[in-house]
Write a protein that holds these residues in place. Structure first.
Motif, PDB file in Angstrom:
ATOM      1  N   SER A  18      23.808  -1.109  65.047  1.00  0.00           N
ATOM      2  CA  SER A  18      23.866  -2.204  66.024  1.00  0.00           C
ATOM      3  C   SER A  18      22.570  -2.986  66.107  1.00  0.00           C
ATOM      4  CB  SER A  18      24.215  -1.632  67.405  1.00  0.00           C
ATOM      5  OG  SER A  18      23.200  -0.763  67.850  1.00  0.00           O
ATOM      6  N   ASN A  19      22.670  -4.189  66.650  1.00  0.00           N
ATOM      7  CA  ASN A  19      21.502  -5.031  66.968  1.00  0.00           C
ATOM      8  C   ASN A  19      20.675  -5.419  65.755  1.00  0.00           C
ATOM      9  OD1 ASN A  19      21.537  -2.514  69.223  1.00  0.00           O
ATOM     10  ND2 ASN A  19      21.844  -4.576  70.041  1.00  0.00           N
ATOM     11  N   GLY A  20      21.300  -5.445  64.575  1.00  0.00           N
ATOM     12  CA  GLY A  20      20.603  -5.886  63.372  1.00  0.00           C
ATOM     13  C   GLY A  20      19.694  -4.868  62.724  1.00  0.00           C
ATOM     14  N   HIS A  21      19.696  -3.642  63.201  1.00  0.00           N
ATOM     15  CA  HIS A  21      18.854  -2.608  62.590  1.00  0.00           C
ATOM     16  C   HIS A  21      19.520  -2.037  61.336  1.00  0.00           C
ATOM     17  CE1 HIS A  21      15.482  -1.919  65.444  1.00  0.00           C
ATOM     18  NE2 HIS A  21      16.307  -2.527  66.289  1.00  0.00           N
ATOM     19  N   GLN A  22      18.688  -1.721  60.342  1.00  0.00           N
ATOM     20  CA  GLN A  22      19.124  -1.107  59.089  1.00  0.00           C
ATOM     21  C   GLN A  22      18.400   0.214  58.930  1.00  0.00           C
ATOM     22  OE1 GLN A  22      21.217  -2.523  56.549  1.00  0.00           O
ATOM     23  NE2 GLN A  22      21.758  -4.172  57.967  1.00  0.00           N
ATOM     24  N   LEU A  23      19.159   1.311  58.758  1.00  0.00           N
ATOM     25  CA  LEU A  23      18.568   2.642  58.676  1.00  0.00           C
ATOM     26  C   LEU A  23      18.505   3.134  57.235  1.00  0.00           C
ATOM     27  CD1 LEU A  23      20.437   4.412  61.638  1.00  0.00           C
ATOM     28  CD2 LEU A  23      18.299   3.093  61.713  1.00  0.00           C
ATOM     29  N   HIS A  24      17.345   3.603  56.843  1.00  0.00           N
ATOM     30  CA  HIS A  24      17.212   4.279  55.552  1.00  0.00           C
ATOM     31  C   HIS A  24      17.832   5.659  55.679  1.00  0.00           C
ATOM     32  CE1 HIS A  24      15.444   5.930  51.887  1.00  0.00           C
ATOM     33  NE2 HIS A  24      15.031   6.958  52.610  1.00  0.00           N
ATOM     34  N   LEU A  25      18.846   5.941  54.853  1.00  0.00           N
ATOM     35  CA  LEU A  25      19.616   7.174  54.928  1.00  0.00           C
ATOM     36  C   LEU A  25      19.663   7.826  53.559  1.00  0.00           C
ATOM     37  CD1 LEU A  25      21.685   9.051  56.439  1.00  0.00           C
ATOM     38  CD2 LEU A  25      23.458   7.379  55.801  1.00  0.00           C
ATOM     39  N   GLU A  26      19.429   9.139  53.513  1.00  0.00           N
ATOM     40  CA  GLU A  26      19.458   9.837  52.221  1.00  0.00           C
ATOM     41  C   GLU A  26      20.149  11.183  52.348  1.00  0.00           C
ATOM     42  OE1 GLU A  26      15.164   9.896  51.461  1.00  0.00           O
ATOM     43  OE2 GLU A  26      15.153  12.037  51.983  1.00  0.00           O
ATOM     44  N   GLN A  27      20.712  11.634  51.215  1.00  0.00           N
ATOM     45  CA  GLN A  27      21.377  12.928  51.146  1.00  0.00           C
ATOM     46  C   GLN A  27      20.854  13.701  49.946  1.00  0.00           C
ATOM     47  OE1 GLN A  27      25.771  12.892  52.094  1.00  0.00           O
ATOM     48  NE2 GLN A  27      25.499  10.699  51.729  1.00  0.00           N
ATOM     49  N   THR A  28      20.645  15.002  50.162  1.00  0.00           N
ATOM     50  CA  THR A  28      20.060  15.863  49.143  1.00  0.00           C
ATOM     51  C   THR A  28      20.837  17.175  49.119  1.00  0.00           C
ATOM     52  OG1 THR A  28      17.918  14.901  49.768  1.00  0.00           O
ATOM     53  CG2 THR A  28      17.840  16.802  48.328  1.00  0.00           C
ATOM     54  N   GLY A  29      20.735  17.894  48.012  1.00  0.00           N
ATOM     55  CA  GLY A  29      21.338  19.219  47.944  1.00  0.00           C
ATOM     56  C   GLY A  29      22.761  19.186  47.436  1.00  0.00           C
ATOM     57  N   ASN A  30      23.633  19.984  48.048  1.00  0.00           N
ATOM     58  CA  ASN A  30      25.014  20.150  47.617  1.00  0.00           C
ATOM     59  C   ASN A  30      25.925  19.211  48.413  1.00  0.00           C
ATOM     60  OD1 ASN A  30      27.596  21.003  47.001  1.00  0.00           O
ATOM     61  ND2 ASN A  30      27.212  23.166  47.382  1.00  0.00           N
ATOM     62  N   PRO A  31      26.568  18.243  47.748  1.00  0.00           N
ATOM     63  CA  PRO A  31      27.448  17.316  48.479  1.00  0.00           C
ATOM     64  C   PRO A  31      28.588  18.016  49.217  1.00  0.00           C
ATOM     65  CG  PRO A  31      27.016  16.530  46.245  1.00  0.00           C
ATOM     66  CD  PRO A  31      26.486  17.935  46.316  1.00  0.00           C
ATOM     67  N   ASP A  32      28.936  19.225  48.766  1.00  0.00           N
ATOM     68  CA  ASP A  32      30.010  19.978  49.405  1.00  0.00           C
ATOM     69  C   ASP A  32      29.480  21.103  50.304  1.00  0.00           C
ATOM     70  OD1 ASP A  32      32.068  18.516  48.083  1.00  0.00           O
ATOM     71  OD2 ASP A  32      31.666  19.667  46.264  1.00  0.00           O
TER      72      ASP A  32
END
Length: 321
Positions: A18-32
């Motif tokens: 919301s409100n024009g914010h952009q979040l840096h998001l990351e994923q590591t490890g086992n997708p399952d």
């Protein structure tokens, strides 16, 4: 138990909230694997690569993000539309975006506050909580950290005096937080950067029981120092946007969750009483007081306790099935 080897994310993205914010998001490890969300401190500290090493990458789907205004999130340093309520909504937006029904929340310092706020709001979406360096966002917690008669100032008077230097001319006319906030939101860049350095150094100097590095290395990342100083001051000025004693008043919401609380005996950033009071309010929690440790997650015994807690939460998840 030691940290796991360094590992790179399998996915990195920018998530619009919301409100024009952009979040840096990351994923590591086992997708399952079992999803676990790392909530960084500050507010404003951002994530670093090291946080991924607390978790077994074979069994965990490790999720991290930079909260509003810090790290790689945009707009950087923004105080607009930056409140606890919006951060909670961001966490829920990430959960929805990743199609996660339930996950573990892992947070230290301000990250513990945010984890508790999220869990109180949506306990049904939580497997369990791993919390370090508890900050309950009460008046006494702000006083401990910032006031002349607070615990931190009494233990580190020379560092506290250096912390007050950028606002000496304002003392007696304004509160410490208001004086800093005026500088941080001013157009005087030279004065602003001196104040940012002083704020950041105050926390860095008192975060560990044993500081064994050259003090010039306490600010290795100016980018991080800017966001941490600005956002910490912003949140404290507004009492973290939550009512006094909000967390302890709502512990009934999370009494069915497994909760591990880890706190350094000599934590001078967030006082031990906070962890003890939270534990006393939650029969379902386990409290580990780490001897010869301060506030930092990087102190050896604290690191080990966090790794063990993450391992043990996996066992609990298996027992739930």
């Amino acid at each position: 138990m030691q940290l796991f080897p360094p590992i790179k994310p399998f996915k990195t993205e920018m998530l619009g909230v919301s409100n024009g914010h952009q979040l840096h998001l990351e994923q590591t490890g086992n997708p399952d694997g079992v999803p676990i969300l790392f909530l960084h401190g500050g507010p404003g500290a951002g994530i670093s690569e090291a946080y991924r090493q607390f978790f077994d990458p074979e069994h965990y789907r490790i999720i991290g993000f930079d909260q509003r205004g810090c790290g790689k999130s945009q707009p950087f340093g923004s105080l607009e539309d930056n409140t606890s309520q919006l951060l909670v909504q961001d966490v829920l937006a990430i959960q929805n975006h990743l199609n996660i029904e339930k996950w573990i929340l892992f947070g230290g310092s301000w990250g513990s506050t945010l984890a508790l706020l999220v869990a109180i709001e949506r306990p049904e979406s939580i497997i369990g909580l791993i919390l370090r360096g508890i900050f309950l966002a009460r008046k006494e917690d702000y006083s401990w950290y910032l006031d002349k008669n607070g615990g931190a100032a009494q233990l580190f008077p020379e560092y506290y005096q250096a912390f007050l230097e950028p606002i000496q001319s304002k003392l007696g006319k304004q509160t410490i937080v208001d004086a800093y906030y005026d500088i941080f939101t001013s157009d005087n860049e030279i004065q602003k950067m001196a104040a940012i350095k002083a704020w950041f150094l105050w926390e860095a100097r008192i975060s560990k029981l044993h500081i064994q590095i050259n003090e010039e290395q306490l600010i290795p990342d100016v980018h991080r120092a800017i966001s941490l100083a600005l956002l910490e001051c912003h949140y404290i000025k507004h009492q973290c946007f939550i009512p006094e004693n909000h967390i302890l008043d709502n512990t009934a919401n999370i009494k069915a969750l497994p909760i591990t609380i880890i706190h350094g005996r000599y934590d001078t950033v967030c006082k031990l009483e906070s962890a003890y009071s939270l534990h006393q309010a939650l029969d379902n929690s386990e409290l580990s007081i780490i001897p010869e440790a301060g506030h930092s997650a990087g102190e050896t015994a604290t690191t080990q306790a966090l790794c063990i807690a993450a391992r043990d939460m996996l066992k609990f998840k298996k027992e739930q099935k």
